[in-house]
Design a protein around this motif. Structure first.
Motif, mmCIF file in Angstrom:
data_model
loop_
_atom_site.group_PDB
_atom_site.id
_atom_site.type_symbol
_atom_site.label_atom_id
_atom_site.label_comp_id
_atom_site.label_asym_id
_atom_site.label_seq_id
_atom_site.Cartn_x
_atom_site.Cartn_y
_atom_site.Cartn_z
ATOM 1 N N ALA A 160 6.959 -30.651 46.469
ATOM 2 C CA ALA A 160 5.959 -31.712 46.240
ATOM 3 C C ALA A 160 4.680 -31.416 47.014
ATOM 4 O O ALA A 160 3.566 -31.605 46.505
ATOM 5 N N LEU A 161 4.831 -30.914 48.244
ATOM 6 C CA LEU A 161 3.656 -30.566 49.058
ATOM 7 C C LEU A 161 2.862 -29.433 48.405
ATOM 8 O O LEU A 161 1.630 -29.460 48.377
ATOM 9 N N GLU A 162 3.588 -28.458 47.893
ATOM 10 C CA GLU A 162 2.921 -27.264 47.367
ATOM 11 C C GLU A 162 2.154 -27.521 46.066
ATOM 12 O O GLU A 162 1.195 -26.828 45.773
ATOM 13 N N VAL A 163 2.609 -28.486 45.275
ATOM 14 C CA VAL A 163 1.980 -28.679 43.960
ATOM 15 C C VAL A 163 1.209 -30.000 43.846
ATOM 16 O O VAL A 163 0.704 -30.326 42.777
ATOM 17 N N ALA A 164 1.087 -30.718 44.980
ATOM 18 C CA ALA A 164 0.486 -32.057 44.953
ATOM 19 C C ALA A 164 -0.927 -32.071 44.374
ATOM 20 O O ALA A 164 -1.329 -33.027 43.708
ATOM 21 N N ARG A 165 -1.686 -31.018 44.625
ATOM 22 C CA ARG A 165 -3.086 -31.010 44.151
ATOM 23 C C ARG A 165 -3.231 -30.487 42.736
ATOM 24 O O ARG A 165 -4.353 -30.350 42.241
ATOM 25 N N LYS A 166 -2.121 -30.171 42.125
ATOM 26 C CA LYS A 166 -2.184 -29.548 40.788
ATOM 27 C C LYS A 166 -1.692 -30.482 39.684
ATOM 28 O O LYS A 166 -1.346 -30.018 38.591
ATOM 29 N N GLY A 167 -1.592 -31.752 39.987
ATOM 30 C CA GLY A 167 -1.182 -32.706 38.946
ATOM 31 C C GLY A 167 0.312 -32.724 38.675
ATOM 32 O O GLY A 167 0.765 -33.296 37.685
ATOM 33 N N VAL A 168 1.054 -32.087 39.557
ATOM 34 C CA VAL A 168 2.510 -32.022 39.345
ATOM 35 C C VAL A 168 3.199 -32.849 40.434
ATOM 36 O O VAL A 168 2.912 -32.677 41.618
ATOM 37 N N THR A 169 4.079 -33.745 40.020
ATOM 38 C CA THR A 169 4.855 -34.503 41.004
ATOM 39 C C THR A 169 6.303 -34.031 40.982
ATOM 40 O O THR A 169 6.804 -33.561 39.961
ATOM 41 N N VAL A 170 6.923 -34.137 42.145
ATOM 42 C CA VAL A 170 8.320 -33.730 42.294
ATOM 43 C C VAL A 170 9.033 -34.861 43.022
ATOM 44 O O VAL A 170 8.618 -35.256 44.120
ATOM 45 N N ASN A 171 10.046 -35.411 42.403
ATOM 46 C CA ASN A 171 10.746 -36.547 43.000
ATOM 47 C C ASN A 171 12.260 -36.423 42.835
ATOM 48 O O ASN A 171 12.739 -35.718 41.943
ATOM 49 N N THR A 172 12.951 -37.138 43.704
ATOM 50 C CA THR A 172 14.413 -37.198 43.655
ATOM 51 C C THR A 172 14.833 -38.619 43.304
ATOM 52 O O THR A 172 14.245 -39.581 43.790
ATOM 53 N N ILE A 173 15.849 -38.702 42.467
ATOM 54 C CA ILE A 173 16.491 -40.001 42.223
ATOM 55 C C ILE A 173 17.899 -39.888 42.794
ATOM 56 O O ILE A 173 18.614 -38.919 42.515
ATOM 57 N N SER A 174 18.295 -40.867 43.593
ATOM 58 C CA SER A 174 19.649 -40.855 44.157
ATOM 59 C C SER A 174 20.449 -42.037 43.634
ATOM 60 O O SER A 174 20.432 -43.134 44.223
ATOM 61 N N PRO A 175 21.168 -41.813 42.531
ATOM 62 C CA PRO A 175 21.981 -42.918 42.006
ATOM 63 C C PRO A 175 23.214 -43.150 42.862
ATOM 64 O O PRO A 175 23.769 -42.225 43.461
ATOM 65 N N GLY A 176 23.629 -44.403 42.878
ATOM 66 C CA GLY A 176 24.944 -44.739 43.412
ATOM 67 C C GLY A 176 25.957 -44.516 42.305
ATOM 68 O O GLY A 176 25.764 -43.650 41.453
#
Ligand code: NDP
Length: 246
Positions: free
Chosen positions: A167-183
């Motif tokens: 997420a840090l590396e691509v933050a300025r390039k319009g790309v988001t990286v996220n985690t979903i943690s389901p129960g």
């Protein structure tokens, strides 16, 4: 312009709900299935009957060459991938005392190496085009640990480390990286747990006193994939009925 979403393990309980949700929102949805999955065509036909036309490609997400070949074929035949949902996963539960290298490697390979294998061939294209969404399906058990899951908890916690760094590396390039943690979500992975264990051990840990629904997780995936979620990155979003708060 129609966006292309690639959902790994899209024929599983959670993945199917994600595919259906994204298709309903107008994405062109591509899913992967294990090369040994003999029911893939049956699944595609059933989905077609319900009005969903999905693309599907065989891919062993734990294998880098297989992932590279799959992404190349998708990009050639369907188009550049705008949204990647790293959803494929397995469990091989046993106490650490019984855990052998085979079951350690299988879970790390399918749940964690897969994230590298699938993200590597799509990420540069996303940053070059200035838009992309990478969504990693982790687990509450990666956040809090779970008895009998040293392999799975390690892989799922590792996914979020990957999320934050990329997420840090691509933050300025319009790309988001996220985690979903389901129960605990009521899919076949969870339904394989004996009912008595569900009733006596699992449901009592969930303040909402029920399992989650695949559609509830799919709704969160859809949000993170949307333009509205452009400012959300590096997040680990819990969806667990209140089971674990941090
Ligand atoms: P399912 O077992 O229903 O689906 C898992 C999917 O992963 C299947 O479609 C399977 O494809 C695919 N898969 C497994 N191994 C490979 C491989 N080597 N290469 C390609 N695909 C593979 O599980 P769920 O839908 O329940 O789980 C989906 C994700 O959500 C997993 O990552 C899981 O860890 C996570 N999760 C699930 C929770 C739950 O309560 N259900 C809770 C928290 C997290 P195929 O059938 O073709 O082999």
């Amino acid at each position: 312009m129609t966006r292309v979403a690639l959902v790994t393990g899209g024929m599983g309980g959670l993945g199917e709900a994600v595919c259906v949700k994204l298709a309903a929102l107008g994405y062109q949805v591509v899913t992967t299935y294990s090369p040994g999955n003999s029911k893939a065509q049956e699944w595609l036909a059933a989905m077609r009957k319900s009005g969903y036309e999905f693309h599907a490609y065989p891919c062993d997400v734990s294998d880098y060459e297989s992932a590279m070949a799959c992404v190349a074929q998708v990009e050639k035949e369907v188009g550049a991938i705008d949204v990647l949902v790293n959803n494929a996963g397995i469990t091989r539960d046993m106490t650490f005392k019984k855990m052998d290298k085979t079951n350690w490697d299988a879970v790390i390979g399918t749940n964690l190496d897969s994230v590298f294998n699938m993200t590597k061939p799509v990420c540069d294209g996303m940053t070059e085009r200035g838009w992309g969404r990478i969504i990693n399906i982790s687990s509450v058990n990666g956040q809090k640990g779970a008895f009998g899951q040293t392999n799975y908890s390690a892989a799922k916690a590792g996914m979020h480390g990957f999320t934050k760094a990329l997420a840090l590396e691509v933050a300025r390039k319009g790309v988001t990286v996220n985690t979903i943690s389901p129960g605990y979500i009521g899919t076949k992975m969870v339904m394989a747990i004996p009912q008595e264990v569900l009733d006596s051990k699992i449901i009592p840990q969930i303040p909402m006193a029920r399992l989650g629904k695949p559609e509830e997780v799919a709704g969160l995936v859809a949000y993170l994939a949307s333009d509205e979620a452009a400012f959300v990155t590096g997040a680990n979003i819990a969806i667990n009925g209140g089971q674990h708060m941090h």
